[in-house]
Design an enzyme around this catalytic site. Structure first.
Site, short mmCIF file in Angstrom:
data_model
loop_
_atom_site.label_atom_id
_atom_site.label_comp_id
_atom_site.label_asym_id
_atom_site.label_seq_id
_atom_site.Cartn_x
_atom_site.Cartn_y
_atom_site.Cartn_z
N CYS A 1 8.22 9.27 -3.91
CA CYS A 1 6.86 8.74 -3.78
C CYS A 1 5.86 9.77 -3.27
CB CYS A 1 6.83 7.55 -2.83
SG CYS A 1 7.79 6.13 -3.33
N LEU B 1 0.44 -1.37 1.88
CA LEU B 1 0.92 -2.52 1.12
C LEU B 1 2.43 -2.61 1.17
CD1 LEU B 1 -1.28 -2.36 -2.10
CD2 LEU B 1 -1.58 -3.86 -0.12
N VAL C 1 7.57 0.66 4.41
CA VAL C 1 6.50 0.21 3.53
C VAL C 1 6.90 0.49 2.07
CG1 VAL C 1 4.58 0.26 5.13
CG2 VAL C 1 5.30 2.39 4.06
N ARG D 1 -5.40 0.44 -4.41
CA ARG D 1 -4.90 1.81 -4.51
C ARG D 1 -5.62 2.64 -5.59
NH1 ARG D 1 1.17 3.04 -4.43
NH2 ARG D 1 0.17 5.00 -3.89
N ARG E 1 3.68 -4.00 -10.72
CA ARG E 1 2.61 -3.01 -10.70
C ARG E 1 2.33 -2.37 -12.06
NH1 ARG E 1 2.07 -1.10 -5.31
NH2 ARG E 1 2.29 -2.92 -3.95
N ASP F 1 -2.34 4.04 1.63
CA ASP F 1 -1.17 4.29 0.79
C ASP F 1 -1.24 5.61 0.03
OD1 ASP F 1 0.53 1.79 0.93
OD2 ASP F 1 -1.39 0.89 0.43
N GLU G 1 2.79 9.96 -5.94
CA GLU G 1 3.52 9.84 -7.21
C GLU G 1 2.92 8.77 -8.11
OE1 GLU G 1 8.16 9.19 -8.47
OE2 GLU G 1 7.32 7.80 -6.99
N ASP G 2 2.38 7.71 -7.52
CA ASP G 2 1.90 6.58 -8.31
C ASP G 2 0.61 6.87 -9.05
OD1 ASP G 2 3.98 4.80 -7.66
OD2 ASP G 2 3.03 4.32 -5.74
N HIS H 1 9.52 -0.73 -7.60
CA HIS H 1 9.42 0.14 -8.76
C HIS H 1 10.79 0.41 -9.38
CE1 HIS H 1 5.59 1.86 -6.75
NE2 HIS H 1 5.21 1.17 -7.80
#
Length: 313
Positions: free
Chosen positions: A304, A62, A298, A132, A179, A107, A112-113, A210
C-alpha cells in the site's frame, strides 16, 4: 471499428452478468497476451513514490465499512514506515525514492491506490472512496512535472483502487471489490490494451478490502496467496490464465502481501505471523522482514505504501 464494436459488446455483456456474480471466465484483452512472457526485468525498479504519514491518520483513516479507528500508535506507525522505506532503499543503490507530502489527507500514505504505472504509462485512478480522490492530485502533478517520458492518463469513468490490481508482468488480475467496479476495470483494460485483464470478484469476502489483501508477486511468475481468499484467487488464476505461475500458499492472508523488488522479497515479520513463517522462508532468495502492525489496524499492507516503476531518464 470491428475491434471497438466487439469490445463494447463484451463490456455490455459483462455488465449484464451482474456485479454480484461476474463470470470467472471473462477477461478483457483476452487474445492479446497469450503469447507474452514475463519481461526479464520484472521486479527491477529504479524509482519509487511514497508519502508521509499524516497526523490525522489515527482519527480519520478509513476502515472496511467506512468506520474510523483511534487506537493506532502513530509514533510506532511512523517508525515501521521508516523501516519499510529503508528496506526498499536498500534493494539497490540506483533506486530513487520520491517522498511526497501527506497534504493533510489521512489515507494518503497508501499511495498505491492512486496510480498504476506499467512501462511508460501512468494511470491516475479514481479511488472508490470519495474522501480519497483528492490524494490523486499531488501524484498526478508530480509525475507530469518530473517525468516527461511518462504518459499520464486520468481515469475518467468508474472507480478503481491500486490495491485491487495485481500485475504479474504478463497480465492484470483485478479485484471487483467495494472500491473497484467493472467500469473502472474496463478503463484499466483500455489504458493498457496489450495486457490481458481479468476481474476476480471479492463480493463474498465482506471483510477484505482489496485483492492484494491476500496476494502479491513474490518473484517472476511466482504468486503468493494466503487464507481463504488466497485459495479462491489461486483457483481462479489456474482456471482463467493461459500463463503458468508458481503459487505459494501461506496460512495468513496478511502475510501474503509482500514487495518483490530488485531480487529482494520484503515481507512481514515472523513474530507477526508465526504460522506463515516456514512457508515464507521456503520461497528462498534474499528476504527482509518489516513490521506493519500499526498500519494494518487501518486495513493497510506492505504494498500500500509505495508505487514502484522505471523511467527512460
Amino acid at each position: 471499428l470491428i475491434v471497438e464494436m466487439a469490445s463494447r459488446f463484451l463490456f455490455k455483456r459483462c455488465v449484464q452478468i451482474g456485479r454480484k456474480s461476474i463470470s470467472s471466465k471473462f477477461s478483457f484483452n483476452s487474445d492479446r497476451n497469450r503469447l507474452l512472457s514475463t519481461d526479464a526485468s520484472f521486479g527491477l525498479y529504479k524509482r519509487a513514490l511514497m508519502r508521509e504519514i499524516d497526523s490525522s491518520l489515527p482519527q480519520h483513516a478509513l476502515r472496511i465499512g467506512g468506520t474510523t479507528v483511534g487506537e493506532l500508535d502513530i509514533k510506532l506507525a511512523r517508525k515501521q514506515h521508516e523501516a519499510l522505506t529503508k528496506a526498499i532503499q536498500s534493494t539497490s543503490p540506483d533506486l530513487i525514492i520520491h517522498h511526497l507530502s501527506s497534504d493533510g489527507l489521512p489515507d494518503s500514505v497508501f499511495i498505491e491506490d492512486t496510480v498504476i504505472i506499467v512501462g511508460q504509462t501512468a494511470m491516475i485512478t479514481n479511488p472508490g472512496a470519495l474522501s480519497r480522490r483528492a490524494e490523486t492530485f499531488e501524484v498526478k502533478l508530480f509525475l507530469e512535472e518530473t517525468y516527461e517520458d511518462l504518459e499520464v492518463i486520468q481515469q475518467t469513468s468508474g472507480t478503481l483502487d491500486g490495491g485491487d490490481v495485481l500485475f504479474t508482468g504478463q497480465e492484470f488480475f483485478v479485484g471487483l471489490s467495494h472500491r473497484t467496479d467493472i467500469v473502472g476495470i474496463n478503463f484499466l483494460a483500455q489504458t493498457f490494451p496489450t495486457y490481458r485483464v481479468t476481474p476476480i470478484s471479492l463480493k463474498e469476502f465482506e471483510q477484505i478490502l482489496h485483492l492484494k489483501s491476500a496476494c502479491s508477486m513474490c518473484g517472476p511468475d511466482h504468486i503468493l496467496v494466503g487464507g481463504d481468499l488466497g485459495l479462491l484467487i489461486s483457483n481462479k488464476i489456474n482456471e482463467i490464465s493461459p500463463s503458468t505461475y508458481k503459487i505459494t500458499y501461506v496460512h495468513d492472508p496478511e502475510a501474503a502481501n509482500c514487495l518483490y523488488i530488485n531480487d529482494t522479497l520484503i515481507r512481514r515479520t515472523e513474530d507477526e505471523f508465526p504460522l506463515s513463517a516456514d512457508q515464507l522462508a521456503s520461497i528462498g532468495g534474499k528476504q527482509l522482514q518489516v513490521g506493519a502492525s500499526e498500519l494494518a489496524k487501518v486495513d493497510a499492507a506492505l504494498t500500500c505504501c509505495s508505487v514502484l516503476f522505471n523511467t527512460m531518464h
